[in-house]
Design a protein around this motif. Structure first.
Motif, PDB file in Angstrom:
ATOM      1  N   ILE A 144       0.821  -1.217   0.000  1.00 39.31           N
ATOM      2  CA  ILE A 144       0.000   0.000   0.000  1.00 39.31           C
ATOM      3  C   ILE A 144       0.854   1.266   0.000  1.00 39.31           C
ATOM      4  O   ILE A 144       0.534   2.228  -0.694  1.00 39.31           O
ATOM      5  CB  ILE A 144      -0.962  -0.002   1.212  1.00 39.31           C
ATOM      6  CG1 ILE A 144      -1.899  -1.217   1.167  1.00 39.31           C
ATOM      7  CG2 ILE A 144      -1.763   1.282   1.288  1.00 39.31           C
ATOM      8  CD1 ILE A 144      -2.774  -1.297  -0.061  1.00 39.31           C
ATOM      9  N   ALA A 145       1.935   1.266   0.738  1.00 44.21           N
ATOM     10  CA  ALA A 145       2.813   2.441   0.788  1.00 44.21           C
ATOM     11  C   ALA A 145       3.429   2.722  -0.581  1.00 44.21           C
ATOM     12  O   ALA A 145       3.513   3.879  -1.011  1.00 44.21           O
ATOM     13  CB  ALA A 145       3.902   2.254   1.835  1.00 44.21           C
ATOM     14  N   GLU A 146       3.848   1.671  -1.261  1.00 45.73           N
ATOM     15  CA  GLU A 146       4.444   1.841  -2.598  1.00 45.73           C
ATOM     16  C   GLU A 146       3.398   2.309  -3.603  1.00 45.73           C
ATOM     17  O   GLU A 146       3.687   3.137  -4.473  1.00 45.73           O
ATOM     18  CB  GLU A 146       5.073   0.524  -3.052  1.00 45.73           C
ATOM     19  CG  GLU A 146       5.907   0.659  -4.300  1.00 45.73           C
ATOM     20  CD  GLU A 146       6.646  -0.620  -4.672  1.00 45.73           C
ATOM     21  OE1 GLU A 146       7.107  -0.685  -5.830  1.00 45.73           O
ATOM     22  OE2 GLU A 146       6.761  -1.533  -3.840  1.00 45.73           O
ATOM     23  N   ILE A 147       2.180   1.786  -3.479  1.00 49.56           N
ATOM     24  CA  ILE A 147       1.088   2.197  -4.374  1.00 49.56           C
ATOM     25  C   ILE A 147       0.781   3.676  -4.161  1.00 49.56           C
ATOM     26  O   ILE A 147       0.656   4.444  -5.124  1.00 49.56           O
ATOM     27  CB  ILE A 147      -0.164   1.317  -4.146  1.00 49.56           C
ATOM     28  CG1 ILE A 147       0.115  -0.113  -4.599  1.00 49.56           C
ATOM     29  CG2 ILE A 147      -1.373   1.898  -4.868  1.00 49.56           C
ATOM     30  CD1 ILE A 147      -0.945  -1.123  -4.190  1.00 49.56           C
ATOM     31  N   ALA A 148       0.674   4.094  -2.912  1.00 50.50           N
ATOM     32  CA  ALA A 148       0.392   5.501  -2.603  1.00 50.50           C
ATOM     33  C   ALA A 148       1.530   6.403  -3.068  1.00 50.50           C
ATOM     34  O   ALA A 148       1.296   7.504  -3.579  1.00 50.50           O
ATOM     35  CB  ALA A 148       0.161   5.665  -1.105  1.00 50.50           C
ATOM     36  N   ALA A 149       2.773   5.945  -2.906  1.00 51.21           N
ATOM     37  CA  ALA A 149       3.932   6.735  -3.335  1.00 51.21           C
ATOM     38  C   ALA A 149       3.935   6.954  -4.842  1.00 51.21           C
ATOM     39  O   ALA A 149       4.472   7.947  -5.330  1.00 51.21           O
ATOM     40  CB  ALA A 149       5.223   6.054  -2.897  1.00 51.21           C
ATOM     41  N   ALA A 150       3.305   6.046  -5.578  1.00 50.37           N
ATOM     42  CA  ALA A 150       3.224   6.177  -7.027  1.00 50.37           C
ATOM     43  C   ALA A 150       2.109   7.140  -7.441  1.00 50.37           C
ATOM     44  O   ALA A 150       1.932   7.414  -8.625  1.00 50.37           O
ATOM     45  CB  ALA A 150       2.989   4.809  -7.658  1.00 50.37           C
ATOM     46  N   GLY A 151       1.354   7.637  -6.460  1.00 52.00           N
ATOM     47  CA  GLY A 151       0.283   8.584  -6.758  1.00 52.00           C
ATOM     48  C   GLY A 151      -1.040   7.933  -7.121  1.00 52.00           C
ATOM     49  O   GLY A 151      -1.927   8.593  -7.652  1.00 52.00           O
ATOM     50  N   VAL A 152      -1.161   6.655  -6.832  1.00 54.05           N
ATOM     51  CA  VAL A 152      -2.378   5.923  -7.180  1.00 54.05           C
ATOM     52  C   VAL A 152      -3.410   6.101  -6.077  1.00 54.05           C
ATOM     53  O   VAL A 152      -3.147   5.809  -4.913  1.00 54.05           O
ATOM     54  CB  VAL A 152      -2.074   4.419  -7.387  1.00 54.05           C
ATOM     55  CG1 VAL A 152      -3.348   3.633  -7.609  1.00 54.05           C
ATOM     56  CG2 VAL A 152      -1.112   4.243  -8.550  1.00 54.05           C
ATOM     57  N   MET A 153      -4.594   6.588  -6.459  1.00 55.42           N
ATOM     58  CA  MET A 153      -5.675   6.761  -5.497  1.00 55.42           C
ATOM     59  C   MET A 153      -6.704   5.640  -5.602  1.00 55.42           C
ATOM     60  O   MET A 153      -7.417   5.359  -4.651  1.00 55.42           O
ATOM     61  CB  MET A 153      -6.362   8.119  -5.722  1.00 55.42           C
ATOM     62  CG  MET A 153      -5.415   9.293  -5.583  1.00 55.42           C
ATOM     63  SD  MET A 153      -4.537   9.361  -4.013  1.00 55.42           S
ATOM     64  CE  MET A 153      -5.846   9.832  -2.940  1.00 55.42           C
ATOM     65  N   HIS A 154      -6.810   5.038  -6.789  1.00 52.72           N
ATOM     66  CA  HIS A 154      -7.772   3.956  -7.029  1.00 52.72           C
ATOM     67  C   HIS A 154      -7.067   2.809  -7.731  1.00 52.72           C
ATOM     68  O   HIS A 154      -6.332   3.029  -8.689  1.00 52.72           O
ATOM     69  CB  HIS A 154      -8.931   4.441  -7.892  1.00 52.72           C
ATOM     70  CG  HIS A 154      -9.664   5.606  -7.307  1.00 52.72           C
ATOM     71  ND1 HIS A 154     -10.512   5.478  -6.247  1.00 52.72           N
ATOM     72  CD2 HIS A 154      -9.658   6.913  -7.631  1.00 52.72           C
ATOM     73  CE1 HIS A 154     -11.006   6.669  -5.947  1.00 52.72           C
ATOM     74  NE2 HIS A 154     -10.495   7.556  -6.767  1.00 52.72           N
ATOM     75  N   THR A 155      -7.305   1.601  -7.242  1.00 57.17           N
ATOM     76  CA  THR A 155      -6.732   0.423  -7.884  1.00 57.17           C
ATOM     77  C   THR A 155      -7.835  -0.320  -8.618  1.00 57.17           C
ATOM     78  O   THR A 155      -9.011  -0.131  -8.308  1.00 57.17           O
ATOM     79  CB  THR A 155      -6.082  -0.505  -6.838  1.00 57.17           C
ATOM     80  OG1 THR A 155      -7.057  -0.910  -5.893  1.00 57.17           O
ATOM     81  CG2 THR A 155      -4.927   0.178  -6.141  1.00 57.17           C
ATOM     82  N   PRO A 156      -7.506  -1.141  -9.584  1.00 53.20           N
ATOM     83  CA  PRO A 156      -6.153  -1.455 -10.034  1.00 53.20           C
ATOM     84  C   PRO A 156      -5.562  -0.320 -10.862  1.00 53.20           C
ATOM     85  O   PRO A 156      -6.287   0.485 -11.434  1.00 53.20           O
ATOM     86  CB  PRO A 156      -6.357  -2.711 -10.889  1.00 53.20           C
ATOM     87  CG  PRO A 156      -7.724  -2.553 -11.460  1.00 53.20           C
ATOM     88  CD  PRO A 156      -8.523  -1.880 -10.362  1.00 53.20           C
ATOM     89  N   ALA A 157      -4.250  -0.290 -10.904  1.00 55.51           N
ATOM     90  CA  ALA A 157      -3.553   0.722 -11.679  1.00 55.51           C
ATOM     91  C   ALA A 157      -2.492   0.056 -12.543  1.00 55.51           C
ATOM     92  O   ALA A 157      -2.020  -1.035 -12.236  1.00 55.51           O
ATOM     93  CB  ALA A 157      -2.912   1.755 -10.762  1.00 55.51           C
ATOM     94  N   LEU A 158      -2.145   0.738 -13.619  1.00 57.34           N
ATOM     95  CA  LEU A 158      -1.178   0.211 -14.582  1.00 57.34           C
ATOM     96  C   LEU A 158      -0.089   1.251 -14.808  1.00 57.34           C
ATOM     97  O   LEU A 158      -0.395   2.420 -15.086  1.00 57.34           O
ATOM     98  CB  LEU A 158      -1.887  -0.106 -15.899  1.00 57.34           C
ATOM     99  CG  LEU A 158      -1.046  -0.667 -17.030  1.00 57.34           C
ATOM    100  CD1 LEU A 158      -0.582  -2.081 -16.704  1.00 57.34           C
ATOM    101  CD2 LEU A 158      -1.848  -0.685 -18.324  1.00 57.34           C
ATOM    102  N   MET A 159       1.156   0.822 -14.657  1.00 55.89           N
ATOM    103  CA  MET A 159       2.303   1.685 -14.942  1.00 55.89           C
ATOM    104  C   MET A 159       3.139   1.036 -16.036  1.00 55.89           C
ATOM    105  O   MET A 159       3.355  -0.174 -16.015  1.00 55.89           O
ATOM    106  CB  MET A 159       3.179   1.875 -13.700  1.00 55.89           C
ATOM    107  CG  MET A 159       2.540   2.668 -12.602  1.00 55.89           C
ATOM    108  SD  MET A 159       3.668   2.933 -11.215  1.00 55.89           S
ATOM    109  CE  MET A 159       4.540   4.373 -11.804  1.00 55.89           C
TER     110      MET A 159
END
Length: 75
Positions: free
Chosen positions: A39-54
């Motif tokens: 969760i910390a890494e997801i938030a650090a990437a600026g993701v507010m809603h999952t799923p997300a694709l980078m």
């Protein structure tokens, strides 16, 4: 190319990962797929809603499951 799927591992996250693999294979792209569930890494990437694709460090989708065709356009 590095493709990251960010999410908790829910059904939608799994579907997005499978669609990304399908899109990369259809485009003939050799990609490394990384699942991010921290969760910390997801938030650090600026993701507010999952799923997300980078793709290669750039957030290209958040909060929805893209079809293989839509992902192919982003690759």
């Amino acid at each position: 190319m590095i493709i990251k799927i960010l999410g908790s591992g829910c059904k939608k996250c799994i579907a997005l990962g499978e669609n990304a693999k399908t899109a990369a294979a259809a485009a003939g792209i050799d990609a490394e797929f990384v699942k991010v569930t921290d969760i910390a890494e997801i938030a650090a990437a600026g993701v507010m809603h999952t799923p997300a694709l980078m793709v290669d460090g750039k957030l290209v989708s958040s909060g929805r499951v893209l079809s293989p065709e839509d992902i192919g356009k982003l690759l």
